[in-house]
Write a protein that holds these residues in place. Structure first.
Motif, PDB file in Angstrom:
ATOM      1  N   LEU A 390      42.184  34.991  31.573  1.00 32.43           N
ATOM      2  CA  LEU A 390      42.755  33.923  32.194  1.00 32.43           C
ATOM      3  C   LEU A 390      41.976  32.669  32.272  1.00 32.43           C
ATOM      4  CD1 LEU A 390      43.371  35.536  36.046  1.00 32.43           C
ATOM      5  CD2 LEU A 390      44.837  34.328  34.290  1.00 32.43           C
ATOM      6  N   GLU A 391      40.218  33.380  32.311  1.00 31.27           N
ATOM      7  CA  GLU A 391      39.925  31.821  32.034  1.00 31.27           C
ATOM      8  C   GLU A 391      39.945  31.834  30.358  1.00 31.27           C
ATOM      9  OE1 GLU A 391      34.578  31.248  30.781  1.00 31.27           O
ATOM     10  OE2 GLU A 391      35.671  32.747  32.143  1.00 31.27           O
ATOM     11  N   GLN A 392      40.054  32.662  29.538  1.00 28.82           N
ATOM     12  CA  GLN A 392      40.590  32.235  27.705  1.00 28.82           C
ATOM     13  C   GLN A 392      41.246  31.106  27.625  1.00 28.82           C
ATOM     14  OE1 GLN A 392      38.485  32.197  24.111  1.00 28.82           O
ATOM     15  NE2 GLN A 392      36.885  32.449  26.486  1.00 28.82           N
ATOM     16  N   ASP A 393      43.091  32.030  28.299  1.00 26.58           N
ATOM     17  CA  ASP A 393      43.750  31.360  27.627  1.00 26.58           C
ATOM     18  C   ASP A 393      44.563  29.936  28.533  1.00 26.58           C
ATOM     19  OD1 ASP A 393      43.709  33.788  26.263  1.00 26.58           O
ATOM     20  OD2 ASP A 393      45.884  33.512  26.275  1.00 26.58           O
ATOM     21  N   TYR A 394      44.140  29.673  29.893  1.00 26.56           N
ATOM     22  CA  TYR A 394      44.479  29.131  31.089  1.00 26.56           C
ATOM     23  C   TYR A 394      43.234  28.166  32.264  1.00 26.56           C
ATOM     24  CZ  TYR A 394      48.650  31.201  29.793  1.00 26.56           C
ATOM     25  OH  TYR A 394      49.595  32.687  29.322  1.00 26.56           O
ATOM     26  N   GLY A 395      42.166  28.477  31.584  1.00 25.25           N
ATOM     27  CA  GLY A 395      40.908  28.300  32.307  1.00 25.25           C
ATOM     28  C   GLY A 395      41.063  28.577  33.383  1.00 25.25           C
ATOM     29  N   LEU A 396      40.780  29.675  33.819  1.00 24.66           N
ATOM     30  CA  LEU A 396      40.427  29.860  35.422  1.00 24.66           C
ATOM     31  C   LEU A 396      39.440  30.347  35.535  1.00 24.66           C
ATOM     32  CD1 LEU A 396      44.595  31.152  36.493  1.00 24.66           C
ATOM     33  CD2 LEU A 396      43.205  28.466  37.594  1.00 24.66           C
ATOM     34  N   ARG A 397      38.566  30.520  36.329  1.00 22.12           N
ATOM     35  CA  ARG A 397      37.116  30.640  36.653  1.00 22.12           C
ATOM     36  C   ARG A 397      36.430  31.868  37.471  1.00 22.12           C
ATOM     37  NH1 ARG A 397      35.481  26.394  32.959  1.00 22.12           N
ATOM     38  NH2 ARG A 397      34.205  25.605  35.043  1.00 22.12           N
ATOM     39  N   LEU A 398      37.874  33.005  37.671  1.00 20.06           N
ATOM     40  CA  LEU A 398      37.601  33.757  39.059  1.00 20.06           C
ATOM     41  C   LEU A 398      35.936  33.699  39.164  1.00 20.06           C
ATOM     42  CD1 LEU A 398      41.272  35.722  38.377  1.00 20.06           C
ATOM     43  CD2 LEU A 398      40.950  33.134  38.664  1.00 20.06           C
ATOM     44  N   PRO A 399      35.958  33.830  41.091  1.00 16.69           N
ATOM     45  CA  PRO A 399      34.767  34.551  41.620  1.00 16.69           C
ATOM     46  C   PRO A 399      34.683  35.813  41.028  1.00 16.69           C
ATOM     47  CG  PRO A 399      36.068  32.370  43.012  1.00 16.69           C
ATOM     48  CD  PRO A 399      36.684  32.886  41.823  1.00 16.69           C
ATOM     49  N   ARG A 400      33.485  36.853  41.167  1.00 15.81           N
ATOM     50  CA  ARG A 400      33.863  37.885  41.206  1.00 15.81           C
ATOM     51  C   ARG A 400      34.674  37.998  42.399  1.00 15.81           C
ATOM     52  NH1 ARG A 400      31.229  42.049  39.223  1.00 15.81           N
ATOM     53  NH2 ARG A 400      31.009  43.782  40.708  1.00 15.81           N
ATOM     54  N   TRP A 401      34.595  38.238  43.513  1.00 12.65           N
ATOM     55  CA  TRP A 401      35.522  38.615  44.674  1.00 12.65           C
ATOM     56  C   TRP A 401      37.108  38.802  44.359  1.00 12.65           C
ATOM     57  CZ3 TRP A 401      38.752  34.929  47.042  1.00 12.65           C
ATOM     58  CH2 TRP A 401      37.976  33.395  46.683  1.00 12.65           C
ATOM     59  N   LEU A 402      37.485  37.313  44.119  1.00  7.48           N
ATOM     60  CA  LEU A 402      38.343  37.721  43.516  1.00  7.48           C
ATOM     61  C   LEU A 402      38.652  38.410  42.428  1.00  7.48           C
ATOM     62  CD1 LEU A 402      41.568  35.862  44.021  1.00  7.48           C
ATOM     63  CD2 LEU A 402      41.021  33.477  42.894  1.00  7.48           C
ATOM     64  N   GLN A 403      37.916  38.641  40.664  1.00 13.60           N
ATOM     65  CA  GLN A 403      38.587  39.236  39.942  1.00 13.60           C
ATOM     66  C   GLN A 403      38.562  41.049  40.488  1.00 13.60           C
ATOM     67  OE1 GLN A 403      35.161  39.054  37.514  1.00 13.60           O
ATOM     68  NE2 GLN A 403      34.606  37.438  37.710  1.00 13.60           N
ATOM     69  N   VAL A 404      37.810  41.292  41.691  1.00 13.35           N
ATOM     70  CA  VAL A 404      38.180  42.108  42.042  1.00 13.35           C
ATOM     71  C   VAL A 404      40.018  42.447  42.706  1.00 13.35           C
ATOM     72  CG1 VAL A 404      37.328  43.689  43.476  1.00 13.35           C
ATOM     73  CG2 VAL A 404      35.563  42.879  42.342  1.00 13.35           C
ATOM     74  N   GLU A 405      39.821  41.791  43.721  1.00 10.18           N
ATOM     75  CA  GLU A 405      41.622  41.447  43.945  1.00 10.18           C
ATOM     76  C   GLU A 405      42.059  41.445  42.949  1.00 10.18           C
ATOM     77  OE1 GLU A 405      43.461  38.708  47.129  1.00 10.18           O
ATOM     78  OE2 GLU A 405      41.821  38.898  48.285  1.00 10.18           O
ATOM     79  N   PHE A 406      42.196  40.622  42.582  1.00  9.18           N
ATOM     80  CA  PHE A 406      43.813  40.331  41.682  1.00  9.18           C
ATOM     81  C   PHE A 406      43.813  41.323  40.687  1.00  9.18           C
ATOM     82  CE2 PHE A 406      45.975  38.027  37.565  1.00  9.18           C
ATOM     83  CZ  PHE A 406      46.805  37.847  38.020  1.00  9.18           C
ATOM     84  N   ALA A 407      42.517  42.109  40.376  1.00  8.32           N
ATOM     85  CA  ALA A 407      42.654  43.225  39.123  1.00  8.32           C
ATOM     86  C   ALA A 407      43.229  44.753  39.818  1.00  8.32           C
ATOM     87  CB  ALA A 407      41.393  43.696  38.920  1.00  8.32           C
TER      88      ALA A 407
END
Length: 555
Positions: A390-407
Motif C-alpha cells: 500500500l505504501e509503495q503503490d498508493y502512498g498509504l503509510r498505515l499505523p501499526r494498529w491499522l496494519q494489524v487490523e487490515f492484515a
C-alpha cells in the motif's frame, strides 16, 4: 522399491591431499568466461536451433560480454559448418571475441574443421578424447598407452593443420573427457603429452580444459582434482586452466566456484545451465554469485528480461520461477515475517551505503526489478507485506494498529479466493473497509475558534437534515470528539492519530488515521482530503459510523 538398492553403487574416491590450498583462498576476480550454449547447449535440445536462432543467441552472448564462444562442431554437422561460415563471411565476430569449435582427434574431422574456420582472424580449436577407465576399457578397448596415443595424435593433427593456415591466430584447447572419473596421475600424464606436442609459451598459451563430463562426486573432490593438475603441470605459466562442470549431482555452480579457488582460470558453461542430462554449470548464476560478493563479473547482466526472452525462444526451455537470480519469483516475499523485515530494512537503507537488506542479497533494481514486485500478498503474508504494497503503490503509510487490523481482512480475502492478491485488489479492499463512507453521519463543514482553547462547530448531515455539533478541547480533534460524545452520549477517547500527505506539492491530498475508543472498544477511521483538518474530522466520523454499523450488526 525392490530395485532401489544403494549397494549397487560405489563412492567416488577422495584424494589424499593433506597440503591442499584451495580451502584457504577466496575468489577476487571474474574468470575468463567461455559460453558453450551454441554447441554443448544446442546438442542437448530436443529440437536443435536453426541458423536464425543461433544468430540471435550469438548476438545476445556478444552483447552480454562473452569473449570466447564455442559455436559448434562444424566437422560433424552441416548446420554448424554453415553457421561458422556465416559468422566469418558476414564479419559478425567482433575484434575482442574469439570463436571456439570442437573436434574429435581424427584427421578428416580436423581438416574439415580448419576449412570451416578459413578466414577467421583468430579461433580456438578444441580437441578431446575420453580418458577414464570405463571409457578406455569398455568403449575404446585400449590401455593407458593406447588412449594417450589418441590424445597425442589429436594434438599433432591440430598443430600441423594450423601450420598450413598461418593467417589465423590459433589457440589449441585439449580436454581429457571424463576427467573426474580418470585417475589424477594419468590425467596429468595425458595433458603433459599434449603439451609436449604443442609447446605453448607465455605469449602463445594453450588451454587445458578439465571437464566434469559427468559429475560423479561432491564439489570439494573436483577442487582437489583441479588443484592436483594446476600445481603439477610442467609449463603452468603457459597454460590457461579451464573447467567445464556438469550438473548431474546439482553441484555444477559450486564445483566451478571451488575450481576457481583451486587454480582454474577459465570456466565453460551455458546460460541458465542448459546442457546434456541435468546440464552444464550455469554461468549466469556463477556471475551473479560473484556480483553479490562485490566482484565485477565482467558481463552485462542488467537486462534479465531480454536474457530470459532470447534464451527461452532459442532453446524452447522455460526459466524456472525460482531459478537463482533470474527467476520471476526470486525477489518476491510472501511470508509475513520476511515482508516485515524487508520493509523495515528498505526504509533504513541509504543510497550511499553498502547494500544490507534482509532476505535480499542484492538490490533487485540492479537487475531491473521494481520494489513493487518484491512483496506479494497471499494468505501466508502478514501486516508488513500489506503495508509495504500500500505504501509503495498508493502512498498509504498505515499505523501499526491499522496494519494489524487490515492484515486480518486481507488474510480472509486471500483464503477465500486462494493465491496472491494484486496491489489493486488490496487497495480496493482498503477503500471498501475504511475510505468508503459507511454511515449516516457526514461532515458538511466546520468552524474553529481558539478562545484560550479550541472550540469547534461542525455542520453534520446525519440523515435527518443538517445538524450543528459543538465541542471544546485541547486541539481540534479533541474538540470534535467532545462534540461527538455530547451528541451520542457515549464515552469517546482518541487512542492514536496520524496523518501524512499522499504525494508531494502544495495541492497534495492528506490522509488521516484515527483509532477511536468507543465505550472502551477500539475502532479505526480513515479519511482523505486536500484539507488536513477536514481529513481528520472525517476520519473521526468514519470511526463512529463503523462503530455504529458494528453495533447494529451485533444486535
Amino acid at each position: 522399491m525392490t530395485r532401489f538398492d544403494h549397494r549397487r553403487y560405489r563412492p567416488s574416491p577422495a584424494m589424499a591431499m593433506p597440503d591442499r590450498q584451495w580451502p584457504n583462498r577466496t575468489v577476487e576476480q571474474a574468470p575468463r568466461w567461455a559460453s558453450v550454449d551454441l554447441r554443448d547447449g544446442n546438442q542437448a535440445l530436443l529440437e536443435p536451433m536453426d541458423v536464425a536462432h543461433k544468430q540471435r543467441l550469438w548476438r545476445l552472448l556478444v552483447k552480454l560480454g562473452f569473449k570466447e564462444i564455442e559455436v559448434g562442431f562444424p566437422a560433424a554437422s552441416q548446420p554448424d559448418y554453415d553457421f561458422v561460415r556465416w559468422l566469418i563471411e558476414h564479419d559478425e565476430i567482433p575484434e575482442d571475441v574469439t570463436v571456439q569449435v570442437l573436434v574429435q582427434a581424427r584427421e578428416a574431422l580436423v581438416e574439415r574443421t580448419f576449412a570451416a574456420l578459413a578466414g577467421a582472424p583468430r579461433a580456438i580449436v578444441h580437441v578431446y578424447n575420453s580418458t577414464s577407465p570405463v571409457q578406455r576399457e569398455r568403449v575404446f578397448g585400449r590401455d593407458r598407452a593406447g588412449v594417450m596415443e589418441i590424445a597425442r595424435d589429436g594434438a599433432r593433427l591440430l598443430r600441423e593443420a594450423a601450420a598450413r593456415h598461418p593467417e589465423t591466430r590459433w589457440t589449441f584447447e585439449y580436454s581429457p573427457e571424463s576427467f573426474t572419473a580418470t585417475e589424477p596421475d594419468y590425467a596429468l600424464e595425458v595433458c603433459e603429452a599434449v603439451l609436449a606436442e604443442w609447446a605453448p609459451t607465455v605469449d602463445r598459451p594453450c588451454i587445458i580444459n578439465l571437464p566434469a563430463t559427468v559429475e560423479v562426486a561432491s564439489p570439494n573432490v573436483f577442487a582437489d582434482q583441479v588443484e592436483y593438475i594446476s600445481t603439477r603441470l610442467s609449463c603452468r605459466e603457459a597454460v590457461v586452466l579451464s573447467v567445464h562442470p556438469h550438473n548431474d549431482r546439482g553441484g555444477g555452480v559450486a564445483a566451478a566456484e571451488l575450481a576457481l579457488l583451486a587454480g582454474a582460470d577459465r570456466v565453460e558453461g551455458t546460460l541458465f545451465g542448459n546442457g546434456e542430462r541435468t546440464g552444464n554449470a550455469d554461468l549466469l548464476t556463477l556471475a551473479m554469485n560473484l556480483y553479490s560478493q562485490g566482484i565485477d563479473p565482467e558481463l552485462d547482466l542488467s537486462d534479465p528480461a531480454e536474457i530470459v526472452a532470447v534464451c527461452t525462444e532459442c532453446t524452447g526451455l522455460p526459466v524456472h520461477p525460482r531459478h537463482p537470480w533470474f527467476g520471476e519469483l526470486v525477489y518476491t516475499a510472501f511470508s509475513g515475517s520476511h515482508q516485515d523485515a524487508i520493509r523495515k530494512c528498505l526504509a533504513r537503507q541509504r543510497p550511499d551505503a553498502p547494500w544490507d537488506v534482509a532476505y535480499l542479497p542484492i538490490d533487485p533494481q540492479d537487475l531491473g526489478r521494481d520494489y513493487r514486485a518484491v512483496i506479494r500478498v497471499n494468505s501466508q503474508s502478514g501486516k508488513g507485506g500489506v503495508a509495504f504494497v500500500l505504501e509503495q503503490d498508493y502512498g498509504l503509510r498505515l499505523p501499526r494498529w491499522l496494519q494489524v487490523e487490515f492484515a486480518q481482512v486481507v488474510q480472509r480475502e486471500s483464503e477465500r479466493h486462494g493465491g496472491a492478491l494484486a496491489a489493486a485488489t488490496l487497495y480496493a479492499l482498503f477503500r471498501e473497509h475504511y475510505l468508503r463512507e459507511q454511515g449516516p453521519a457526514r461532515l458538511i463543514g466546520y468552524q474553529l475558534d481558539h478562545p484560550g482553547h479550541d472550540r469547534v462547530e461542525a455542520r453534520i448531515d446525519a440523515g435527518e437534515g443538517e445538524q450543528r455539533w459543538c465541542g471544546e478541547g485541547e486541539g481540534t480533534i479533541a474538540a470534535f470528539v467532545d462534540a461527538c460524545a455530547r451528541r451520542f452520549g457515549r464515552s469517546l477517547r482518541v487512542r492514536d492519530y496520524q496523518e501524512h500527505a499522499l504525494d508531494g506539492g502544495t495541492e497534495a491530498e492528506a490522509v488521516a488515521y484515527v483509532q477511536l475508543e468507543v465505550d472502551g472498544v477500539p475502532v479505526s477511521g480513515v479519511a482523505t482530503d486536500r484539507d488536513t483538518v477536514t481529513a481528520s474530522l472525517r476520519a473521526v466520523l468514519q470511526a463512529l459510523n463503523r462503530a455504529a454499523l458494528a453495533a447494529a450488526e451485533a444486535a
